[in-house]
Design an enzyme around this catalytic site. Structure first.
Site, PDB file in Angstrom:
ATOM      1  N   CYS A 390       0.838  -1.197   0.000  1.00  0.00           N
ATOM      2  CA  CYS A 390       0.000   0.000   0.000  1.00  0.00           C
ATOM      3  C   CYS A 390       0.878   1.255   0.000  1.00  0.00           C
ATOM      4  O   CYS A 390       1.427   1.612  -1.033  1.00  0.00           O
ATOM      5  CB  CYS A 390      -0.978  -0.049   1.164  1.00  0.00           C
ATOM      6  SG  CYS A 390      -2.453   0.919   0.838  1.00  0.00           S
ATOM      7  N   HIS A 516      -3.474  -4.985   0.433  1.00  0.00           N
ATOM      8  CA  HIS A 516      -2.766  -5.539   1.595  1.00  0.00           C
ATOM      9  C   HIS A 516      -2.775  -7.068   1.546  1.00  0.00           C
ATOM     10  O   HIS A 516      -3.675  -7.696   2.098  1.00  0.00           O
ATOM     11  CB  HIS A 516      -3.432  -5.082   2.895  1.00  0.00           C
ATOM     12  CG  HIS A 516      -3.249  -3.635   3.178  1.00  0.00           C
ATOM     13  ND1 HIS A 516      -2.174  -3.148   3.886  1.00  0.00           N
ATOM     14  CD2 HIS A 516      -3.986  -2.558   2.831  1.00  0.00           C
ATOM     15  CE1 HIS A 516      -2.258  -1.844   3.975  1.00  0.00           C
ATOM     16  NE2 HIS A 516      -3.358  -1.448   3.340  1.00  0.00           N
ATOM     17  N   GLU A 518      -1.098  -9.093   3.145  1.00  0.00           N
ATOM     18  CA  GLU A 518      -0.852  -9.710   4.458  1.00  0.00           C
ATOM     19  C   GLU A 518      -2.131 -10.226   5.120  1.00  0.00           C
ATOM     20  O   GLU A 518      -2.084 -11.145   5.931  1.00  0.00           O
ATOM     21  CB  GLU A 518      -0.129  -8.734   5.395  1.00  0.00           C
ATOM     22  CG  GLU A 518      -0.918  -7.496   5.844  1.00  0.00           C
ATOM     23  CD  GLU A 518      -0.770  -6.289   4.920  1.00  0.00           C
ATOM     24  OE1 GLU A 518      -0.493  -6.497   3.721  1.00  0.00           O
ATOM     25  OE2 GLU A 518      -0.957  -5.160   5.396  1.00  0.00           O
TER      26      GLU A 518
END
Ligand code: GLN
Length: 547
Positions: A390, A516, A518
């Protein structure tokens, strides 16, 4: 009013915490969820947060740690990340309830006149709304088990309406459908080298005073727990010996389900509900993960360059995703936390340069931006593997733009609204938004990948879906210049209008994603971009070319 006997097939497991906060209640709930899922049951989880914010989206990461984003764009507590990772499920906005949401709803109803002139009170109006939302999760998911975790510690004033609601639910749904797990902390007295059970006894007494008796106690500790302590807790808290479970801190959180398995936690819960396991638990995958932690082949040292590095919880999903990818690649992970604000002054530079890879995570606001740009510059010039998430992607774009446009003022308009080269700019639909809560581009969006790129190599797919949380975006006016300088836009929105992944040619791995990744990594299914990043780190380190 809540229907006192809803036609529900779900069993409810409620989690409370005692003595101190941060005892690992969320991890305990996640691990127990996994135990049940391993036995063939469907599981969902809900977190009840006592604060008055509507969601943690507007809170400082220093206050609250990471904001975890769900598929539907809900901005939630970081515990939802643990639930998703451990149980391997996808949750939605109903899974994180805050007092702020409850009060906002009840007050809106009152203003509409829904209560017909009644006096609005915590009991029954607030508690009814809480129960309605808990039951909604059960009804909408039809899960075999609904795990509900109450944030905070028993005794906090603000969590009382939640606990009272759970007490009422136990009464309304029956004991045969509800089970309480209380997680506590055993303090260690250094002088005498002993653990103390008294605070646990007090917290159970506190819980009893509001009408809740726990069925199981998870006694957390940093030290081995003797049987005598467990016996004492069992006797004084009136919980069966088999349901007093010591949980000693472990180096790898993914071993917690196996620890609880050894203490037959799932067997106890199933027996209580008169249920039989639908399948035999298969832990081979989890054991493999733990084994690669114990016997790694490689060491990887990653610089995490962020501005909230003092509080590691602010980057918990990034940390976990790195860990998953490292375990998958048989590598032991060492993270060096580099403060981007300090890096601007040269502090931490040597440390960053000693690392095998650089990760720049997401973030908001001006502070530390130049440090992130420095990190991207170093990675590009020295061909150090780089992953930008990001903001980390945006800064990688700004860095290259400053060089290829020959404009040191190139920037994101978030940090310099007057910049001469606004390579990162506000998205059109964001221009008129002034409210801060839940107004970003949030949640799952599709992304089309370009063949022959590092992104494609990682995902091996034409179309992917990832979770977003941002307002700014790569400005298409600068695409051509960046492409000429060696940047490849390997992921785009299906209409081609938004750049979702940018990467550099002629670099071992320098890639940034506007989303994102993750949030979707799992211990047993590490995220492809993280896997590829760690792979390139290992390849660079060992001098091997990638497969
Ligand atoms: N602040 C940037 C934006 O709003 C990046 C956000 C992030 O890193 N999550 O676009």
């Amino acid at each position: 009013m809540v229907n006192p006997k809803p036609n529900l097939k779900s069993k409810f497991v409620f989690f409370t915490g005692g003595v101190i906060s941060s005892v690992g209640k969320g991890l305990t709930a996640s691990a127990i969820g996994r135990l049940l899922k391993e036995r063939g049951f469907s599981v969902t989880v809900q977190k009840l947060d006592p604060y008055l914010n509507v969601d943690p989206g507007t809170m400082s990461p220093y206050q609250h740690g990471e904001v975890f984003v769900l598929d539907d764009g809900a901005e939630t507590d970081l515990d939802l990340g643990h639930y998703e990772r451990f149980i391997d499920i996808r949750l939605n906005k109903a899974s994180n309830l805050t007092s702020g949401q409850i009060y906002a709803e009840v007050i809106a109803k009152e203003r509409r006149g829904d209560y017909l002139g009644g006096t609005i009170q915590v009991i029954p109006h607030i508690t009814d709304e809480i129960k309605r939302r808990i039951l909604y999760v059960a009804e909408s998911t039809q899960a075999d088990f609904v795990l509900v975790e109450v944030g905070g510690t028993v005794g906090d004033i603000e969590s009382q309406p939640f606990l009272e609601s759970l007490r009422q639910l136990r009464h309304e749904l029956g004991r045969e459908n509800t089970f309480f797990v209380h997680a506590t902390w055993l303090p260690h007295i250094g002088a005498t080298n002993e653990l103390k059970s008294k605070p646990t006894q007090h917290s159970v007494r506190e819980l009893r005073s509001i009408g809740i008796s726990p069925n199981m106690i998870i006694a957390r500790s940093d030290h081995p727990v003797q049987q005598s302590i467990l016996d004492k807790i069992s006797q004084f808290c009136d919980v069966e010996p088999a349901a007093v479970i010591p949980l000693v801190t472990v180096p790898l959180i993914y071993s917690v389900p196996l620890v609880l398995e050894d203490f037959k936690v799932a067997e106890y819960i199933l027996k209580y509900f008169h249920l039989k396991a639908r399948q035999k638990a298969d832990w081979s995958e989890w054991k493999r993960i733990i084994k690669s932690e114990e016997k790694p082949r490689y060491q990887v040292k990653i610089a995490l360059v962020g501005k909230y590095v003092e509080l590691h919880d602010a980057y918990i999903s990034v940390h976990e995703a790195l860990k998953h990818a490292a375990l998958f690649n048989n590598a032991q992970l060492e993270i060096r936390w580099i403060h981007s604000g300090e890096l601007e002054k040269g502090i931490g530079r040597e440390e960053m340069e000693s690392c095998d890879g650089i990760l720049v995570p997401g973030g908001f606001g001006h502070r530390g931006i130049e440090g992130k740009i420095l990190a991207a510059k170093y990675a590009r010039e020295h061909k150090v593997p780089y992953l930008g998430l990001c903001l980390g992607m945006q800064m990688m774009v700004v860095e290259l733009a400053r060089v290829c446009l020959n404009d040191p003022k190139a920037n994101s308009t978030e940090f310099d609204p007057q910049t001469t080269s606004p390579v990162i700019d506000l998205m059109l639909e964001q221009r008129h938004i002034t409210d801060k809560g839940g107004t970003m581009r949030l949640g799952l969006y599709p992304c089309k990948l370009t063949k022959g790129t590092a992104a494609y190599r990682a995902y091996q797919a034409d179309l992917i879906e990832e979770r977003h949380r941002h307002r700014y975006e790569l400005n298409n006016d600068y695409r051509a210049a960046l492409q000429q300088a060696g940047m490849v836009f390997s992921g785009q929105s299906p209409d081609g209008l938004l750049v979702e992944i940018a990467e550099l040619k002629d670099h071992p791995f320098m890639l940034g994603s506007q989303f994102h990744p993750e949030f979707l990594s799992r211990p047993n299914r590490p995220h492809p971009l993280f896997v590829e990043f760690i792979k390139s780190v290992i390849a660079e380190k060992t001098g091997k070319t990638q497969a």
